[in-house]
Design an enzyme around this catalytic site. Structure first.
Site, PDB file in Angstrom:
ATOM      1  N   ARG A  16       0.841  -1.198   0.000  1.00 48.56           N
ATOM      2  CA  ARG A  16       0.000   0.000   0.000  1.00 48.56           C
ATOM      3  C   ARG A  16       0.876   1.247   0.000  1.00 48.56           C
ATOM      4  O   ARG A  16       2.086   1.159   0.203  1.00 48.56           O
ATOM      5  CB  ARG A  16      -0.968  -0.012   1.191  1.00 48.56           C
ATOM      6  CG  ARG A  16      -0.276  -0.272   2.543  1.00 48.56           C
ATOM      7  CD  ARG A  16      -0.943   0.417   3.671  1.00 48.56           C
ATOM      8  NE  ARG A  16      -0.936   1.839   3.462  1.00 48.56           N
ATOM      9  CZ  ARG A  16       0.119   2.619   3.665  1.00 48.56           C
ATOM     10  NH1 ARG A  16       1.263   2.132   4.084  1.00 48.56           N
ATOM     11  NH2 ARG A  16       0.033   3.928   3.451  1.00 48.56           N
ATOM     12  N   ARG A  59      -6.665  -0.993  -7.526  1.00 52.72           N
ATOM     13  CA  ARG A  59      -7.119   0.138  -6.702  1.00 52.72           C
ATOM     14  C   ARG A  59      -7.239   1.339  -7.632  1.00 52.72           C
ATOM     15  O   ARG A  59      -6.305   1.628  -8.382  1.00 52.72           O
ATOM     16  CB  ARG A  59      -6.143   0.430  -5.540  1.00 52.72           C
ATOM     17  CG  ARG A  59      -6.122  -0.681  -4.501  1.00 52.72           C
ATOM     18  CD  ARG A  59      -5.408  -0.260  -3.237  1.00 52.72           C
ATOM     19  NE  ARG A  59      -6.214   0.618  -2.396  1.00 52.72           N
ATOM     20  CZ  ARG A  59      -5.738   1.256  -1.332  1.00 52.72           C
ATOM     21  NH1 ARG A  59      -4.466   1.154  -0.993  1.00 52.72           N
ATOM     22  NH2 ARG A  59      -6.527   2.022  -0.608  1.00 52.72           N
ATOM     23  N   CYS A 125      -1.913   9.881   7.735  1.00 51.33           N
ATOM     24  CA  CYS A 125      -1.723   8.634   6.986  1.00 51.33           C
ATOM     25  C   CYS A 125      -0.261   8.200   7.031  1.00 51.33           C
ATOM     26  O   CYS A 125       0.501   8.625   7.917  1.00 51.33           O
ATOM     27  CB  CYS A 125      -2.230   8.711   5.556  1.00 51.33           C
ATOM     28  SG  CYS A 125      -2.430   7.033   4.854  1.00 51.33           S
ATOM     29  N   ASP A 194      -1.907  10.646  -3.380  1.00 50.31           N
ATOM     30  CA  ASP A 194      -2.212   9.525  -4.290  1.00 50.31           C
ATOM     31  C   ASP A 194      -2.382  10.017  -5.714  1.00 50.31           C
ATOM     32  O   ASP A 194      -2.155   9.280  -6.666  1.00 50.31           O
ATOM     33  CB  ASP A 194      -3.465   8.787  -3.831  1.00 50.31           C
ATOM     34  CG  ASP A 194      -3.143   7.918  -2.639  1.00 50.31           C
ATOM     35  OD1 ASP A 194      -3.175   8.434  -1.507  1.00 50.31           O
ATOM     36  OD2 ASP A 194      -2.803   6.740  -2.852  1.00 50.31           O
ATOM     37  N   ASN A 204      -5.685  12.455  -1.434  1.00 56.02           N
ATOM     38  CA  ASN A 204      -4.883  11.685  -0.463  1.00 56.02           C
ATOM     39  C   ASN A 204      -5.852  11.017   0.517  1.00 56.02           C
ATOM     40  O   ASN A 204      -7.077  11.182   0.414  1.00 56.02           O
ATOM     41  CB  ASN A 204      -3.887  12.613   0.245  1.00 56.02           C
ATOM     42  CG  ASN A 204      -2.837  11.857   1.039  1.00 56.02           C
ATOM     43  OD1 ASN A 204      -2.212  10.926   0.532  1.00 56.02           O
ATOM     44  ND2 ASN A 204      -2.636  12.214   2.292  1.00 56.02           N
ATOM     45  N   LYS A 205      -5.306  10.289   1.456  1.00 53.81           N
ATOM     46  CA  LYS A 205      -6.095   9.524   2.422  1.00 53.81           C
ATOM     47  C   LYS A 205      -7.251  10.331   2.994  1.00 53.81           C
ATOM     48  O   LYS A 205      -7.094  11.516   3.312  1.00 53.81           O
ATOM     49  CB  LYS A 205      -5.151   9.040   3.530  1.00 53.81           C
ATOM     50  CG  LYS A 205      -5.767   8.233   4.646  1.00 53.81           C
ATOM     51  CD  LYS A 205      -6.533   7.022   4.176  1.00 53.81           C
ATOM     52  CE  LYS A 205      -5.767   6.099   3.265  1.00 53.81           C
ATOM     53  NZ  LYS A 205      -6.620   5.056   2.637  1.00 53.81           N
ATOM     54  N   LYS A 230       2.836  10.992  -9.592  1.00 53.70           N
ATOM     55  CA  LYS A 230       1.546  11.028  -8.876  1.00 53.70           C
ATOM     56  C   LYS A 230       0.609  12.047  -9.530  1.00 53.70           C
ATOM     57  O   LYS A 230      -0.529  12.216  -9.098  1.00 53.70           O
ATOM     58  CB  LYS A 230       1.768  11.409  -7.409  1.00 53.70           C
ATOM     59  CG  LYS A 230       2.820  10.569  -6.681  1.00 53.70           C
ATOM     60  CD  LYS A 230       2.219   9.622  -5.715  1.00 53.70           C
ATOM     61  CE  LYS A 230       3.213   8.724  -5.017  1.00 53.70           C
ATOM     62  NZ  LYS A 230       3.786   9.260  -3.791  1.00 53.70           N
TER      63      LYS A 230
HETATM   64  C1  RUB Z   1      -1.984   5.782   1.421  1.00 57.97           C
HETATM   65  C2  RUB Z   1      -1.985   7.267   1.305  1.00 57.97           C
HETATM   66  C3  RUB Z   1      -0.637   7.937   1.211  1.00 57.97           C
HETATM   67  C4  RUB Z   1      -0.301   8.154  -0.266  1.00 57.97           C
HETATM   68  C5  RUB Z   1       1.148   8.600  -0.457  1.00 57.97           C
HETATM   69  O1  RUB Z   1      -3.268   5.232   1.306  1.00 57.97           O
HETATM   70  O2  RUB Z   1      -2.998   7.921   1.197  1.00 57.97           O
HETATM   71  O3  RUB Z   1      -0.650   9.186   1.846  1.00 57.97           O
HETATM   72  O4  RUB Z   1      -0.473   6.946  -0.983  1.00 57.97           O
HETATM   73  O5  RUB Z   1       1.985   7.578   0.031  1.00 57.97           O
HETATM   74  P1  RUB Z   1      -3.463   3.633   1.428  1.00 57.97           P
HETATM   75  P2  RUB Z   1       3.472   7.393  -0.507  1.00 57.97           P
HETATM   76  O6  RUB Z   1      -2.901   3.232   2.761  1.00 57.97           O
HETATM   77  O7  RUB Z   1      -4.945   3.431   1.307  1.00 57.97           O
HETATM   78  O8  RUB Z   1      -2.694   3.012   0.270  1.00 57.97           O
HETATM   79  O9  RUB Z   1       4.156   8.690  -0.257  1.00 57.97           O
HETATM   80  O10 RUB Z   1       4.015   6.269   0.326  1.00 57.97           O
HETATM   81  O11 RUB Z   1       3.410   7.055  -1.958  1.00 57.97           O
END
Ligand code: RUB
Length: 309
Positions: A16, A59, A125, A194, A204-205, A230
């Site tokens: 994730r 997802r 998150c 995300d 984002n989350k 992203k």
């Molecule tokens: C994870 C989430 C993270 C982003 C960025 O959601 O929202 O803030 O994905 O993460 P989930 P990163 O737990 O539902 O996957 O910086 O690690 O890419």
């Protein structure tokens, strides 16, 4: 099979976080390309497209996933032999994985400079890039303290506080609804993403937009750490980011839910924070105001509008 294994792990959230999801998909495509023996190039392409579709369907929100798959699949290009097509995929996948890891390091370096000695930072998150910035600031000798939210319903905050604890960073663990109670103690909010849309909104989350509203009201800056992959190219042509809605059992156990026939549990996994709530987005190409998201899409993702037709 490696592709379905990876797809299952992404779906179940064993893998994730948008960056890790993207790298896992690139690895799965690379390993799949190395394991199949189709008789001719078109069959290779068809089988790779089938695998790519399985991965992309896992997802819907993290745009790093289709972006990574797109970049890797471009490796097939105009290959005329299976070997050429395979080599193209493997090279693109390796390139994506390495440049993703490099991006995470670069963002940590740039992001850390926005954190001052003595800062109290709020994060929501579990984002490897957001944590990268915080940990780099700590490593460079700044005395910082972090407030990390719990992140209902999947409690990704637990992963965050373990990482911060392992790094020796003073950390406060709070429930999501306590953000407003502590915001006046906070100097800076740092989160991941995300997806970033062409108008600079950050997906984002779930809960990130509430944190952003609270921060804005308290005049606390919020920065977003996000690799260029992203950013969502198709938002240029009007596509919207799909917000994943996850099973109700993550919020309310099924045995309780079934005693409440008039109650519908809603469980969106992400939300949208508009650009005006965000001070800066830190990418591996440097910091940009969110309103400049279009430039990143055009210059660094290399998507041509013609590809959408
Ligand atoms: C994870 C989430 C993270 C982003 C960025 O959601 O929202 O803030 O994905 O993460 P989930 P990163 O737990 O539902 O996957 O910086 O690690 O890419």
């Amino acid at each position: 099979m490696i592709v379905t294994d990876t797809a299952d792990k992404i779906k179940s959230m064993e893998i994730r976080g948008a960056g890790r999801i993207a790298r896992a998909a690139a690895e799965a495509l690379r390993d799949h390309a190395l394991s199949i023996q189709p008789p001719y190039t078109a069959a290779f392409q068809q089988e790779m497209e089938r695998a790519a579709a399985i991965l992309v369907a896992t997802r819907p929100t993290a745009v790093s996933l289709p972006n990574a798959v797109h970049m890797v699949m471009n490796g097939i290009g105009k290959a005329t032999t299976v070997d050429e097509a395979r080599t193209g995929v493997v090279q693109r996948a390796e390139h994506f994985i390495q440049s993703s890891q490099h991006a995470v390091e670069k963002i940590a370096e740039f992001g850390a400079r926005h954190i001052r000695n003595g800062d109290k930072i709020l994060t929501h998150c579990n984002s490897e890039v957001a944590l990268g910035c915080i940990i780099e600031a700590h490593r460079s000798g700044k005395e910082i303290e972090v407030f990390a939210t719990e992140v209902r319903p999947r409690n990704q905050g637990l992963i965050t506080i373990r990482t911060l604890n392992d790094a020796g960073i003073k950390t406060n663990f709070i429930v999501d609804s306590a953000v407003r109670s502590f915001i006046n103690e906070i100097d800076l909010v740092v989160v991941g993403a995300d997806a970033v849309t062409v108008n600079g909104a950050v997906v984002n989350k779930i809960g990130t937009s509430q944190v952003a509203h609270t921060a804005k009201e308290a005049r606390v800056n919020m920065i977003v750490a996000a690799e260029t992959y992203k950013f969502a190219p198709k938002t240029v042509i009007g596509d919207l980011i799909t917000i994943e809605e996850r099973p109700s059992s993550e919020v309310l156990p099924d045995d309780i839910a079934k005693t409440l026939p008039h109650v519908r549990v809603r469980n969106p996994a992400f939300d949208v924070t508009p650009a005006e709530f965000i001070d800066l987005i830190i990418t591996e190409q440097g910091a940009i105001p969110p309103q400049m998201a279009y430039v990143i899409i055009r210059e660094y993702l290399g998507w041509d509008i013609a590809e959408f037709h």
